[in-house]
Design a protein around this motif. Structure first.
Motif, PDB file in Angstrom:
ATOM      1  N   HIS A 174       0.828  -1.201   0.000  1.00 15.62           N
ATOM      2  CA  HIS A 174       0.000   0.000   0.000  1.00 15.62           C
ATOM      3  C   HIS A 174       0.866   1.255   0.000  1.00 15.62           C
ATOM      4  O   HIS A 174       0.520   2.256  -0.631  1.00 15.62           O
ATOM      5  CB  HIS A 174      -0.948  -0.009   1.197  1.00 15.62           C
ATOM      6  CG  HIS A 174      -1.999   1.043   1.128  1.00 15.62           C
ATOM      7  ND1 HIS A 174      -1.829   2.290   1.678  1.00 15.62           N
ATOM      8  CD2 HIS A 174      -3.226   1.038   0.562  1.00 15.62           C
ATOM      9  CE1 HIS A 174      -2.912   3.010   1.453  1.00 15.62           C
ATOM     10  NE2 HIS A 174      -3.775   2.280   0.788  1.00 15.62           N
ATOM     11  N   ARG A 217       3.593   1.705  -1.452  1.00 13.40           N
ATOM     12  CA  ARG A 217       4.121   1.922  -2.809  1.00 13.40           C
ATOM     13  C   ARG A 217       3.138   2.699  -3.673  1.00 13.40           C
ATOM     14  O   ARG A 217       3.514   3.543  -4.450  1.00 13.40           O
ATOM     15  CB  ARG A 217       4.455   0.566  -3.440  1.00 13.40           C
ATOM     16  CG  ARG A 217       4.670   0.550  -4.931  1.00 13.40           C
ATOM     17  CD  ARG A 217       5.916   1.318  -5.322  1.00 13.40           C
ATOM     18  NE  ARG A 217       6.195   1.210  -6.727  1.00 13.40           N
ATOM     19  CZ  ARG A 217       5.776   2.064  -7.649  1.00 13.40           C
ATOM     20  NH1 ARG A 217       5.020   3.071  -7.312  1.00 13.40           N
ATOM     21  NH2 ARG A 217       6.099   1.916  -8.912  1.00 13.40           N
ATOM     22  N   TRP A 218       1.889   2.410  -3.517  1.00 12.57           N
ATOM     23  CA  TRP A 218       0.887   3.022  -4.391  1.00 12.57           C
ATOM     24  C   TRP A 218       0.159   4.174  -3.730  1.00 12.57           C
ATOM     25  O   TRP A 218      -0.388   5.026  -4.413  1.00 12.57           O
ATOM     26  CB  TRP A 218      -0.099   1.950  -4.871  1.00 12.57           C
ATOM     27  CG  TRP A 218       0.606   0.906  -5.650  1.00 12.57           C
ATOM     28  CD1 TRP A 218       0.917  -0.352  -5.227  1.00 12.57           C
ATOM     29  CD2 TRP A 218       1.148   1.031  -6.951  1.00 12.57           C
ATOM     30  NE1 TRP A 218       1.618  -1.013  -6.192  1.00 12.57           N
ATOM     31  CE2 TRP A 218       1.770  -0.191  -7.267  1.00 12.57           C
ATOM     32  CE3 TRP A 218       1.175   2.049  -7.891  1.00 12.57           C
ATOM     33  CZ2 TRP A 218       2.408  -0.417  -8.484  1.00 12.57           C
ATOM     34  CZ3 TRP A 218       1.814   1.823  -9.107  1.00 12.57           C
ATOM     35  CH2 TRP A 218       2.418   0.609  -9.386  1.00 12.57           C
ATOM     36  N   ASN A 231      -2.612   6.650  -5.232  1.00  3.08           N
ATOM     37  CA  ASN A 231      -3.292   6.006  -6.364  1.00  3.08           C
ATOM     38  C   ASN A 231      -4.270   4.947  -5.869  1.00  3.08           C
ATOM     39  O   ASN A 231      -5.385   4.840  -6.382  1.00  3.08           O
ATOM     40  CB  ASN A 231      -2.269   5.380  -7.321  1.00  3.08           C
ATOM     41  CG  ASN A 231      -1.469   6.430  -8.049  1.00  3.08           C
ATOM     42  OD1 ASN A 231      -1.954   7.536  -8.287  1.00  3.08           O
ATOM     43  ND2 ASN A 231      -0.228   6.104  -8.378  1.00  3.08           N
ATOM     44  N   VAL A 232      -3.855   4.163  -4.867  1.00  2.00           N
ATOM     45  CA  VAL A 232      -4.755   3.145  -4.311  1.00  2.00           C
ATOM     46  C   VAL A 232      -5.953   3.820  -3.663  1.00  2.00           C
ATOM     47  O   VAL A 232      -7.091   3.390  -3.831  1.00  2.00           O
ATOM     48  CB  VAL A 232      -4.008   2.241  -3.303  1.00  2.00           C
ATOM     49  CG1 VAL A 232      -4.977   1.364  -2.542  1.00  2.00           C
ATOM     50  CG2 VAL A 232      -2.980   1.397  -4.016  1.00  2.00           C
TER      51      VAL A 232
END
Length: 193
Positions: A126, A128-129, A132-133
């Motif tokens: 989570h 990492r994104w 965006n997530v």
């Protein structure tokens, strides 16, 4: 001073003041300022260091620098390096999980199917994104909780990327501790046979 079991123990502030007083006494007893006036003090230090024929004073200057460094060490707390701060944050989060959430080692021992490692991977992924997530989750494209989250949805509490990594690190630490306890228990169990 703090009261502990009928005895008075010095507080950290009292210890610091005592240390500072010791340094100040050492400096003032070693280096009197002459007649006590600003002019006398300036004369003393000028004579001490600026007199070209005084070889002893040049050696003494190094001692003075060492005393000054020691005094600064008392006055100045160490500045933590980024890697120390990151490790301290992971350990603090692990402590928070135990103290605030109640996830004690005994509780963690029931999660013997690598659930803590799995939860850590969810937080790490989570991070990492991140935004965006969140956007895709808010739009209904992704579920609000990762599909491989091992526990009830109410325990999924993502935040910002760094905080998510701190949570992941604390969960990994908890899983490593659980594995170590299990290995120790197995070793002790086989020794009893």
């Amino acid at each position: 001073m703090t009261e502990t079991s009928g005895h008075t123990a010095p507080s950290p502030q009292a210890d610091l003041l005592s240390d500072l007083d010791t340094v100040a006494r050492a400096i003032s007893s070693r280096y009197p300022s002459g007649d006590g006036s600003k002019e006398g003090e300036a004369w003393y230090w000028s004579e001490r260091y600026d007199h070209p024929a005084n070889e002893f004073e040049h050696e003494s200057r190094d001692e003075d620098r060492a005393i000054a460094k020691a005094a600064l060490a008392v006055f100045t707390p160490p500045v933590p390096q980024p890697q120390e701060m990151a490790a301290a944050d992971v350990i603090a989060e692990r402590r928070r999980q135990v103290e605030a959430e109640g996830w004690t080692p005994e509780h963690d021992d029931f999660h013997s199917d690598a659930e803590m490692a799995q939860a850590a991977s969810c937080y790490a992924y989570h991070s990492r994104w991140g935004d965006n997530v969140r956007k895709l989750t808010d739009a209904g494209v992704l579920p609000s909780v990762p599909l491989d989250w091992p526990w009830a949805a109410k325990w999924w509490k993502p935040s910002d990327p760094r905080r998510d990594l701190v949570k992941a690190g604390a969960l990994i630490l908890a899983e490593i501790e659980r594995l170590d306890r299990a290995a120790l228990a197995a070793t002790e169990g086989s020794a009893d046979v």
